[in-house]
Every structure is written in C-alpha cells, then in structure tokens.
Scaffold this active site. Sequence first.
Site, PDB file in Angstrom:
ATOM      1  CG  HIS A 150      -1.867  -1.137   1.299  1.00  0.00           C
ATOM      2  ND1 HIS A 150      -1.468  -2.422   1.543  1.00  0.00           N
ATOM      3  CD2 HIS A 150      -3.224  -1.175   1.153  1.00  0.00           C
ATOM      4  CE1 HIS A 150      -2.531  -3.220   1.550  1.00  0.00           C
ATOM      5  NE2 HIS A 150      -3.593  -2.485   1.306  1.00  0.00           N
ATOM      6  CG  HIS A 209      -5.952   2.756  -0.419  1.00  0.00           C
ATOM      7  ND1 HIS A 209      -5.629   1.554   0.177  1.00  0.00           N
ATOM      8  CD2 HIS A 209      -6.601   3.465   0.525  1.00  0.00           C
ATOM      9  CE1 HIS A 209      -6.061   1.542   1.421  1.00  0.00           C
ATOM     10  NE2 HIS A 209      -6.660   2.692   1.655  1.00  0.00           N
ATOM     11  CD  GLU A 224     -19.658  -6.984  24.627  1.00  0.00           C
ATOM     12  OE1 GLU A 224     -20.640  -7.292  25.321  1.00  0.00           O
ATOM     13  OE2 GLU A 224     -19.701  -6.132  23.718  1.00  0.00           O
ATOM     14  CG  HIS A 281     -27.936 -14.049  26.091  1.00  0.00           C
ATOM     15  ND1 HIS A 281     -28.575 -13.426  25.050  1.00  0.00           N
ATOM     16  CD2 HIS A 281     -27.562 -13.053  26.946  1.00  0.00           C
ATOM     17  CE1 HIS A 281     -28.609 -12.117  25.270  1.00  0.00           C
ATOM     18  NE2 HIS A 281     -27.990 -11.872  26.398  1.00  0.00           N
TER      19      HIS A 281
END
Length: 659
Positions: free
Chosen positions: A28, A261, A408, A470
């Site tokens: 890149h 890029h 999380e 869950h």
Amino acid sequence: MNEKGIAATALSIRSLSMDAIQKANSGHPGLPLGCAELAALLYGEILKHNPENSAWVDRDRFMLSAGHGSMLLYSILHLSGYKVSLDDIKNFRQVGSKCPGHPEYGQTDGVENTSGPLGQGVAMAVGMAIAETMMAARFNTPAHKIVDHYTYSLVGEGCLMEGVSSEASSLAGHLKLGKLIVFYDQNQISIDGSTNIAFTEDIGMRYEAYGWQVLKGSMYDVKGISSLVEQAKACTDKPALIMLKSVIGKGAPKQGTADVHGAPLGPEGVKEAKKTLGLPVDKDFYVVPEAYEYFAGKKAAFAEKEAAWKKEFAAWSKENPDLRKQWDAFYAGEPTGKADEPVYKAGDKVATRAASGAMLNTIANRYGNLVGGSADLMGPNKTKVINDDGTYTPENRKGRTIEFGIREFSMAAISAGIKLHGGLRPFCATFLIFSDYLRPSLRVSSLMKLNIVYVLTHDSIFIGEDGPTHQPVETLNALRVIPGVQVLRPGDAEETNEAWKMAIESKDHPVCLALTRQGLPVYEKDDPDWKHTIRTGAYIVKKGNPDNSKLDMTILATGSEVSMALAAAAKLSGKNIRVVSVMDRELFRSQSSIIRDELIGTPSRIVTVEAGSAMGWEAFASGPEDIFAVNRFGESGPGDKVATDLGFTVENLVKLLQK
C-alpha cells in the site's frame, strides 16, 4: 527544528516505500507517500525515544493503527536508527522478513503493536495510555517522575469507520486520557474510491462529543504539526485528535485517487513519481544523505534522554527501595503478596463463575499488577477486584477495576494495549457467547503472544432463560481453533482454582476461562496428584472398578458435564467406567500417546460429553454415536427444562452408555 533534515527524511521515506512495494509487487504506497512528513517529524523531533534501545520503559509509544501503511513505519525505523536494515526493507513482504506485510509485534525492532485489522491499533493505544496513568500513579513520587510518557497513534478513515475505534475513543474521552494523541490522516480515500461513498459524518464533531480535544492542520506543515502537538499536550484532561489534511500517494502520477491506495505504482509510475519528487530515477532504495546525517546528529540527544531517565530512576530506586522491589516484581510477573486460595470440600455446590470470582481476588492479592474488568457484567461475571484501590477513574488512577462499559471488542483491544505497555497483567470479562464480539482482538493478541486472561461466564445451554441468543453452542470450538489460544473449562470449584493458576502461569499466550452460571457439585478425585496431572489438560476423576482390570468405557467430559458423567456412571453399577475431566481439550490432544493412553486406559468404548458442538471430539470418541453433544441452538426456559428439551440429560447419557 531541522526542517531540511525532516524534508530529506520524508523524501527518503517515499523513496524506500515506493521501491519496497514495487519490488514485492504488493503493498500500500498511498499512506507512506502521503504521511512521510509526519513520520519524519515524529521520530526526529517529537517522540521521546532512543533507537538504540527500543525497550526503554519510559519511551513515548507510537502505535500504527493503519497497518497497511507499514512501509511508512519500516522506513522511518530504518532511517532513525532502529534495527531495521536496508536489506530488511528490500525483503518487504517476503517469508521470514523483518518487514512483513503488516507490522507484527516481536518481529521488528521498534514496532509497538501488530496492526492491520483496522481500528484495533488506536484501541490498543487507549490501553497504552491507561497503563501509563496506572503505572505513574503507583510509582511516581513527589521527588521523581519515572513514568511520564505519551502515546501516539496514526489512523486513517478506515480505522475511524471500524466500530472498535469508536468504542475505544468513547472510553478514552470518558477517562480523560490527556497523554493520548492521535493523528488522523485525512486523505478521504479508501480502496473503493472516495470515502464520501460511505463516510460523510463530521469526525471532528464526533470526537468533540466523545470528550476529545480536536485540532486541525495540514500533513505538510511540519511547524504547524509541532505546534498542534504542543497544544494537545497543554490540555491534560482530554485526549487529542489532530486532523491532518493530506494527499494519498503524494507525488505519484495518480495521487489523490484510490489507484494509489493498495497496489504498487508500477515501474512507470515509480519513475514518474521519482521525477516529480526530485529523486534519482536510476537509483533504487535511494536515501537522501541528509536523512542519515540528520538522525546521526540526533543520536547523542536520543541517548541522553534515556541516560537522564536512568539517573532519575537510580535516585528514585535508592530513595524508595520498597517501590523498586514492587516495580521489579511488576515487570517480572512475580508475586507481590500472599493470599490463601479458597478451599472447598466434596459436596459443596458452587458455580464455577463464583469460584472464579473468589480465586480472582486471591490472585489479585498475590499479584499487585493484575488489573482489569468486565463489559458491564461485573456482577454476573464475578470480576470485582475487592481491595483498597477501587475502580479506575480520572480521579483514581490507582484503581485496578476497569469499567469498560458494553464495549467487548475495544475492551479486549484495550487490554492488549495495557499488556503491551509493560508492567501490568490485564484480564477482561464477558459472557462466553459475546466472545464473538471480541474475537478479532483475541486473535491479534494471540499473534502477539500476549498472556491476557479472558473470563467468559454463562458457558452453555444451562444458563437457561436468556435463550438461544445467549446460549453458546459453537463458541468453545470457535475459540479452540484460534492458534495459540488456551481454553480452560473447569468442572468444579477446585478445578477453577487450578485454571486460574494455569492462566496466571501462562507466559506467551492468551487464556480463556469458560465458566458456569449454575452451581456444580465439588466431586471426589481419585487421582491424588490431580493438581499436577491437570496441567496435561486432563486427569482421572473416577478410575473405575479397580477389581476389574478391563474397562468397559471411559467418559471424557468438560466443565459442568463432568458431574453429569459421574452421575450417569453411578447409575450403571454393572459397568466398569472411568471418568476423565478434560479441562483443556487441545492441550490434552497435544500430549504424547503415552500420556493420553495412561489417562484414557484401554476401554472398549470412549464416550465424550460436552454441552456444545460435537466438532473436534471425533479425535477421541469411539465413533460419532459416542459423542454426546449439542448441535443445535437452545431454547428459552429454565436451564434444566432447556436441557430436557434438547435431550441433553443424565438419563439420555445413560441410554447412550447402555448401547
């Protein structure tokens, strides 16, 4: 400020980056060409560092979040004097190179973090900044500041689009991390084209809302950037986002477009770029002599900064011998205190999450550098560290309990940053099912060989009423397949104590503790040396009938299913059955056949029992019919009713054993 030296360094970064990427035919070039001045300024004038010693503990940290721009980092590390040679750069993206495609922690001198998965680098930088404040609060004295450094990061639009950066930035603003400075490469280009196709929000306003100081400038105004950094440092209660407008692929024929890029410029593109930039077209990997001269002239000043710190550290050590002992223990990962572990007796009924909470506090009292917390599940996870240090806040930097909020992914990435900083041992916690949210960071932590502890509770269908969203069914195996990740699923409170000790003993890998919501009986253990044997991954809980040398079957079970296996075996008094607790299936699998055979014995059948996916148990069971597992989503209802609905009961296990 030596502007000529900076300019020569920036030009050399562009030269090395173009040629390395072209030689590899992969990479890149856009970011290295676009951000060269920033790298030159950072490593030449802004960072407190010493390239001769990349492990200096009070160095400033630079965390590249936009890891695809790795040649920017490799180039400046080489030019500034780190152990990255020109030959290393010429071997960019080759097997065994010190310059891999994306930066990898531990592989290249001066690289502070593995990056590439966008957004994680800046989240780790937040962890670095948290760790700096924690260590400063513990060890600095009125007379001596031995912990006093900044954390810098470079992000692009891709990093800021990823949710993990938003989570981490929100928490950083809340925690008022004034020594965190993030540079935003504002080139407004992504692989698919202009970022306007998908990303039009006002980044500055977003970060102001997070509680950050937002500053704006040009990537090519080195004096201006230096001034912005000073402004950022002057504001001590806000992290800073310095937005720098830039041109991706600056100097290349297609600068400012997506074409530069993520692909080499091509031989003709490189030639044209060199002409535009004033580089010799006929010389590959050319370094402007003034760039080497610039950093050669900086060498003594870099070394003097570390020498001055060492002098300060020696004076502090002499005046504070107890703090010095604690410091050494923190960095060596050695105990700083003593505490008795919880004691249980057979018949006690304890959820392993509760046993974990008790043992966590024992470990915290033994190891003063243990810090961490939960993603807003401290109560259910049982992860409150009970001591006088309290919760980590802007007002209490000594706090050892971190309130991560419902974040999380960033919780795990921040924990990685805390560990990368050095001196502290982090843990983090959530429900086992939500490890899916943090999994990308867990994978990167395993790549970096970081010994972070992940406390993952509510580990099976037996959590009950929360239902299939869950109830983890496939999750244990999803964690087990990540190379280097250790997954421990203890079967009772005593095993949980040992699981925590194994986790703390780990030196080079993450450890996941899978723990129950429901209470489990503490069972008698036939192996008198089980605490030693369990470090093979498994041990014999029930030997079987010693008067009958022939084993009818051996049951291999994990977690809550060990007590299920014992209950089923007890109902088959006519059968000679051995029960083995397999706390770490993959560790047990890796043992020699001698060790495995000694524990399993020579039964007619081997049956495996786990309240999760059958995947992986084929390696142990006599056949597919001898894998007692759960291969579908659960239901909402009381845990025992859910198990009955799924057919995962002692009675059905007995039927299987009777076949």
